[in-house]
Each structure stands twice: as C-alpha cells, then as structure tokens.
Motif scaffolding. Structure first.
Motif, PDB file in Angstrom:
ATOM      1  N   VAL A   1       0.919  -1.225   0.005  1.00 49.52           N
ATOM      2  CA  VAL A   1       0.083   0.070  -0.053  1.00 49.52           C
ATOM      3  C   VAL A   1       0.750   1.347   0.007  1.00 49.52           C
ATOM      4  O   VAL A   1       0.598   2.296  -0.722  1.00 49.52           O
ATOM      5  CB  VAL A   1      -0.760  -0.168   1.152  1.00 49.52           C
ATOM      6  N   MET A   2       1.765   1.210   0.798  1.00 46.85           N
ATOM      7  CA  MET A   2       2.718   2.406   0.652  1.00 46.85           C
ATOM      8  C   MET A   2       4.026   2.448  -0.259  1.00 46.85           C
ATOM      9  O   MET A   2       4.727   3.393  -0.298  1.00 46.85           O
ATOM     10  CB  MET A   2       3.361   2.732   2.268  1.00 46.85           C
TER      11      MET A   2
ATOM     12  N   SER B   1      -2.259  -0.598  -7.848  1.00 42.84           N
ATOM     13  CA  SER B   1      -1.607   0.515  -8.697  1.00 42.84           C
ATOM     14  C   SER B   1      -0.141   0.474  -8.246  1.00 42.84           C
ATOM     15  O   SER B   1       0.552   0.426  -9.238  1.00 42.84           O
ATOM     16  CB  SER B   1      -2.242   1.852  -8.258  1.00 42.84           C
ATOM     17  N   ASN B   2       0.146   0.224  -7.039  1.00 43.22           N
ATOM     18  CA  ASN B   2       1.524   0.122  -6.881  1.00 43.22           C
ATOM     19  C   ASN B   2       2.304  -1.174  -7.368  1.00 43.22           C
ATOM     20  O   ASN B   2       3.370  -1.161  -7.897  1.00 43.22           O
ATOM     21  CB  ASN B   2       1.665   0.128  -5.129  1.00 43.22           C
TER      22      ASN B   2
ATOM     23  N   GLN C   1      -4.971   1.323  -4.143  1.00 43.65           N
ATOM     24  CA  GLN C   1      -3.543   1.623  -4.123  1.00 43.65           C
ATOM     25  C   GLN C   1      -2.688   0.572  -4.181  1.00 43.65           C
ATOM     26  O   GLN C   1      -1.449   0.618  -4.992  1.00 43.65           O
ATOM     27  CB  GLN C   1      -3.346   2.583  -2.905  1.00 43.65           C
TER      28      GLN C   1
ATOM     29  N   THR D   1       4.593   3.387  -3.213  1.00 44.19           N
ATOM     30  CA  THR D   1       4.184   4.036  -4.105  1.00 44.19           C
ATOM     31  C   THR D   1       5.463   4.226  -5.234  1.00 44.19           C
ATOM     32  O   THR D   1       6.528   3.916  -4.696  1.00 44.19           O
ATOM     33  CB  THR D   1       3.902   5.401  -3.695  1.00 44.19           C
ATOM     34  N   PRO D   2       4.988   4.664  -6.480  1.00 50.28           N
ATOM     35  CA  PRO D   2       6.028   5.047  -7.204  1.00 50.28           C
ATOM     36  C   PRO D   2       7.144   6.042  -7.002  1.00 50.28           C
ATOM     37  O   PRO D   2       8.344   5.673  -6.898  1.00 50.28           O
ATOM     38  CB  PRO D   2       5.328   5.682  -8.490  1.00 50.28           C
ATOM     39  N   LYS D   3       6.781   6.873  -5.904  1.00 48.11           N
ATOM     40  CA  LYS D   3       7.832   7.848  -5.527  1.00 48.11           C
ATOM     41  C   LYS D   3       8.665   7.197  -4.589  1.00 48.11           C
ATOM     42  O   LYS D   3       9.888   7.326  -4.370  1.00 48.11           O
ATOM     43  CB  LYS D   3       7.087   8.924  -4.730  1.00 48.11           C
ATOM     44  N   LEU D   4       8.088   6.199  -3.464  1.00 49.40           N
ATOM     45  CA  LEU D   4       8.922   5.560  -2.647  1.00 49.40           C
ATOM     46  C   LEU D   4       9.620   4.459  -3.360  1.00 49.40           C
ATOM     47  O   LEU D   4      11.007   4.254  -3.027  1.00 49.40           O
ATOM     48  CB  LEU D   4       8.047   4.871  -1.525  1.00 49.40           C
ATOM     49  N   TRP D   5       9.100   3.818  -4.385  1.00 46.35           N
ATOM     50  CA  TRP D   5      10.148   2.738  -5.031  1.00 46.35           C
ATOM     51  C   TRP D   5      11.141   3.400  -5.584  1.00 46.35           C
ATOM     52  O   TRP D   5      12.258   3.098  -5.748  1.00 46.35           O
ATOM     53  CB  TRP D   5       9.135   2.067  -6.122  1.00 46.35           C
TER      54      TRP D   5
ATOM     55  N   TYR E   1       2.836  -0.747 -11.174  1.00 48.55           N
ATOM     56  CA  TYR E   1       4.113   0.153 -11.417  1.00 48.55           C
ATOM     57  C   TYR E   1       5.403  -0.663 -11.000  1.00 48.55           C
ATOM     58  O   TYR E   1       6.010  -0.567 -11.856  1.00 48.55           O
ATOM     59  CB  TYR E   1       3.923   1.491 -10.219  1.00 48.55           C
TER      60      TYR E   1
ATOM     61  N   HIS F   1      -5.886  -0.384   1.373  1.00 46.79           N
ATOM     62  CA  HIS F   1      -6.463   0.414   0.217  1.00 46.79           C
ATOM     63  C   HIS F   1      -6.199  -0.504  -1.076  1.00 46.79           C
ATOM     64  O   HIS F   1      -5.033  -0.502  -1.480  1.00 46.79           O
ATOM     65  CB  HIS F   1      -6.033   1.741   0.082  1.00 46.79           C
TER      66      HIS F   1
END
Length: 173
Positions: free
Chosen positions: A7-8, A54-55, A51, A10-14, A58, A48
């Motif tokens: 869930v966390m 989606s993650n 999310q 995200t593309p930014k974190l990845w 990605y 979620h």
C-alpha cells in the motif's frame, strides 16, 4: 526478498530506493483477497485495494521495462493469499487477476501463492477460519471452489499452492 503489503510502496517511494533495486530478487505482495471489498473489510482492515493494485502495477512495469538493467533474469514477483473462510471463494478470481495482470511476460516469474491459514495461538476463532479442515461446515464448498477451471488448470509456472497443494490435487482427482 522484499515483502510488503504494497500500500505504501508508491512509485515515489519505489524510485527513492533505486539504489537497492539490484539487490532485490523477489518482491512479495500480500493480498489475501481477490476482491476490493474483502481486502478492505475482512482480511486487510484499513488497507487500500486500489492503491495496492496500482503500486504492484508500477513495480511490475518497472521490472518488464528494465529486465536486464535492474533486476536481471532472477527477479520474481509473488502475490500472496492466505486462505480462510472469508476469502476462499475468491481463489479463482485471484489466480485469474495475477495471470491477466502480472504474468504476461514470459521471462518474468510472477506467481499467485497460496497458504492455508495457520494457528500461531493468536486467533480465538481459528476453527471458524480454517476452511480447509474436513469438519468445517463449508469444507465441501471449498473443494468445489478448488475445482474451478481457473484453479484446476493453473500451472506451476503461474501458481504455487504451498500447503494446500494436496487439497487442490484431491479436489481435482
């Protein structure tokens, strides 16, 4: 191995952990459901679904776009599902979702993996959740789900049955 509920991630974190991508050989995502409602209200309370999906999409897109450069031939994605009374009916949908969404590249190893719920002494309702036990009132329904063609025809390349392999084989004998 990198295990996450996703869930966390995200593309930014990845992208922020790009320096460790070469060290990752397996991404393990915990789903425990084949439907949004079950995920958010029964197996992953507060999770979620949109999310998560989606993650995972990605990370998968990154893996297929950079197969040799980043992860090489040994990179794998695993999508985990702990089987219990509240989600067993979704096993065929989960197999299909993983195959349709993330197992499309022949050089990538993307699998749906299944584990029967196990009692670690922390669930007072374990017997109610243990759909795989022959005395469970829904056991015959569980076996019928395992006869679904999406389950019965799944190959070892796309699904790892874990500790329920024998049950799948028995249901389809």
């Amino acid at each position: 191995n990198f295990q996450t509920n996703g869930v966390m991630l995200t593309p930014k974190l990845w992208n922020s952990i790009s320096k460790v991508h070469n060290n990752i050989r397996q991404m393990i995502f915990s789903f425990d459901a084949g439907r949004k409602d079950t995920y958010e209200t029964k197996t992953r309370l507060g999770g979620h679904w949109d999310q998560l999906v989606s993650n995972v999409d990605y990370v998968y897109s990154q893996a297929i776009n950079f197969p040799q450069k980043r992860w090489g031939k040994n990179f794998a994605m695993t999508h985990n599902f702990v089987v219990q009374t509240c989600n067993y009916r979704e096993i065929p949908e989960f197999v299909q979702m993983v195959n349709d969404r993330w197992a499309t590249e022949p050089e990538k190893i993307c699998k749906a993996t299944f584990t029967l719920i196990v009692d670690w002494g922390h669930m007072p309702d374990f017997e109610e959740r243990a759909i795989w036990k022959p005395h469970h009132p829904e056991y015959e329904n569980f076996l019928e789900v395992l006869r679904d063609p999406r389950v019965a025809n799944a190959t070892h390349k796309s699904v790892h049955w874990g500790n329920m392999k024998t049950l799948v084989e028995q249901a389809n004998a």
